[in-house]
Design a protein around this motif. Structure first.
Motif, PDB file in Angstrom:
ATOM      1  N   GLN A   1      -2.507  32.129   7.867  1.00 28.68           N
ATOM      2  CA  GLN A   1      -3.500  32.681   6.958  1.00 28.68           C
ATOM      3  C   GLN A   1      -4.116  31.602   6.082  1.00 28.68           C
ATOM      4  OE1 GLN A   1      -1.408  35.760   4.842  1.00 28.68           O
ATOM      5  NE2 GLN A   1      -1.761  37.297   6.437  1.00 28.68           N
TER       6      GLN A   1
ATOM      7  N   TRP B   1      -8.087  30.647   5.974  1.00 27.02           N
ATOM      8  CA  TRP B   1      -8.932  30.614   4.789  1.00 27.02           C
ATOM      9  C   TRP B   1      -9.490  29.226   4.536  1.00 27.02           C
ATOM     10  CZ3 TRP B   1     -10.984  34.770   3.099  1.00 27.02           C
ATOM     11  CH2 TRP B   1     -10.311  35.985   3.172  1.00 27.02           C
TER      12      TRP B   1
ATOM     13  N   ALA C   1     -13.411  28.329   4.369  1.00 29.91           N
ATOM     14  CA  ALA C   1     -13.991  27.603   3.234  1.00 29.91           C
ATOM     15  C   ALA C   1     -14.792  26.394   3.717  1.00 29.91           C
ATOM     16  CB  ALA C   1     -12.885  27.162   2.278  1.00 29.91           C
TER      17      ALA C   1
ATOM     18  N   ARG D   1     -10.377  40.794  10.205  1.00 30.98           N
ATOM     19  CA  ARG D   1     -10.217  39.350  10.052  1.00 30.98           C
ATOM     20  C   ARG D   1     -11.407  38.586  10.610  1.00 30.98           C
ATOM     21  NH1 ARG D   1      -4.941  36.802  12.732  1.00 30.98           N
ATOM     22  NH2 ARG D   1      -5.949  37.808  14.520  1.00 30.98           N
TER      23      ARG D   1
ATOM     24  N   TRP E   1     -15.744  35.563   9.399  1.00 28.32           N
ATOM     25  CA  TRP E   1     -16.023  34.407  10.240  1.00 28.32           C
ATOM     26  C   TRP E   1     -17.304  34.598  11.036  1.00 28.32           C
ATOM     27  CZ3 TRP E   1     -13.397  29.758  11.014  1.00 28.32           C
ATOM     28  CH2 TRP E   1     -12.197  29.621  10.304  1.00 28.32           C
TER      29      TRP E   1
END
Length: 337
Positions: free
Chosen positions: A14, A18, A22, A282, A286
């Motif tokens: 995870q 992330w 970013a 999830r 993206w």
């Protein structure tokens, strides 16, 4: 100890996820800055701080550069999410609005409202195009149900044939009423004429993409099949209709604003699924960010190749997207092998 180790691995994945998102956001911000600084007129961020050209620079920034960049960003994000929704509902990785007759149907809707009620406001054209796009997509699903045996490649082939027939009818009608130039403008994604006051409808598409994120878990379950969704107490037909309505509205908004953009809803969700799987909760962040990155990068390429002239975004995305699509096909076949 084994459970603790597994939880630690999940936590590490995870964190990496992330961190990757970013980094992608930073790339997106860099592309936004590059998009704002490029254009036919001279512009520099330093001129905004003061001087004789400050007023002109601010006007150019707020009227042209920022609206165009926002339009590219919103269109890329919303179309990529629309492609993901359609792939989950149809349960096929090679389907998106431009390979299911959705965009062609929206274009036909714009042509019809132009012929019958040319003074209709933009929001009316968008609603009409949404209705036609939804009807075309439902027709595509009805045709799929009549094909007893189908491979993953037959499904988009049926959509391409349907889209070709609808496009042929649209072209014939446009030819009879001398609207071929307008039809070309609707079918070629071109953001060169986007100014303040001509892109705001794209916020509707972004809002619909955000609504899809709120219902992401339900669409993930719906992608597992009608019976599986029914066993969990979900109304599969209602979810499918709402999902197709979101896809149709997003497609109509983009077509009304700037024209069709091919391959976007196909390339981006496939690239993300190779990394993150089929969990929409999830994947959607993206998919949205990568869609914005892809569209901005292609638009910058189109503005640099023959600067100060530019190549329409739809043309650049078509060329780059076809190459990436072949690479994705090879990657998926390699995984199956």
């Amino acid at each position: 100890q084994g459970v603790s180790s597994a939880a630690s691995d999940v936590y590490k994945r995870q964190i990496k996820g992330w961190a990757g998102l970013a980094a992608l956001l930073l790339l997106l911000l860099g592309l936004c800055a590059a998009s704002i600084s490029l254009g036919a007129g001279s512009f520099s961020f330093a001129a905004l701080t003061g001087g004789p050209d400050a007023e002109r620079a601010w006007r150019l920034l707020l009227v042209s550069r920022v609206p165009r960049t926002l339009a590219l960003l919103l269109a890329g994000m919303s179309l990529a999410v629309a492609g993901l929704i359609m792939q989950m509902l149809v349960r096929n990785r090679y389907v998106e609005p431009t390979t299911a007759g959705t965009v062609e149907s929206a274009t036909l809707g714009i042509l019809v409202v132009t012929l019958l009620a040319p003074d209709t406001p933009v929001i009316g054209k968008m609603l009409t195009a949404t209705g036609f796009a939804l009807a075309g997509t439902l027709l595509f699903l009805a045709l799929l149900r009549r094909v007893p045996l189908r491979t993953p490649f037959i499904v988009p082939l049926i959509g391409l044939i349907l889209g070709g027939v609808i496009h042929a009818v649209t072209t014939f009608v446009a030819y009879r009423y001398d609207l071929l130039q307008s039809l070309h403008a609707w079918t070629t994604g071109d953001f060169s004429g986007v100014l303040r006051g001509r892109y705001e409808l794209l916020w509707i598409g972004f809002g619909l993409a955000a609504a899809a994120y709120l219902a992401a878990d339900r669409y993930t379950v719906a992608g597992m099949g009608r019976e599986f969704a029914a066993n969990l107490g979900l109304n599969h037909a209602r979810l499918t209709l709402m999902g197709l309505l979101i896809v149709s509205a997003i497609s109509a908004v983009v077509v009304v604003t700037a024209g069709g953009i091919p391959f976007l809803g196909l390339i981006v969700p496939n690239a993300v699924s190779l990394l993150l799987g089929d969990n929409m909760r999830r994947s959607i962040p993206w998919v949205a960010v990568l869609g914005g990155v892809f569209v901005l990068a292609c638009d910058i390429i189109g503005r640099l190749v023959i600067h100060p002239y530019e190549i329409p975004l739809g043309t650049v995305v078509g060329v780059v997207g076809s190459i990436l699509f072949l690479c994705l096909l090879r990657s998926r076949r390699g995984r199956r092998g």
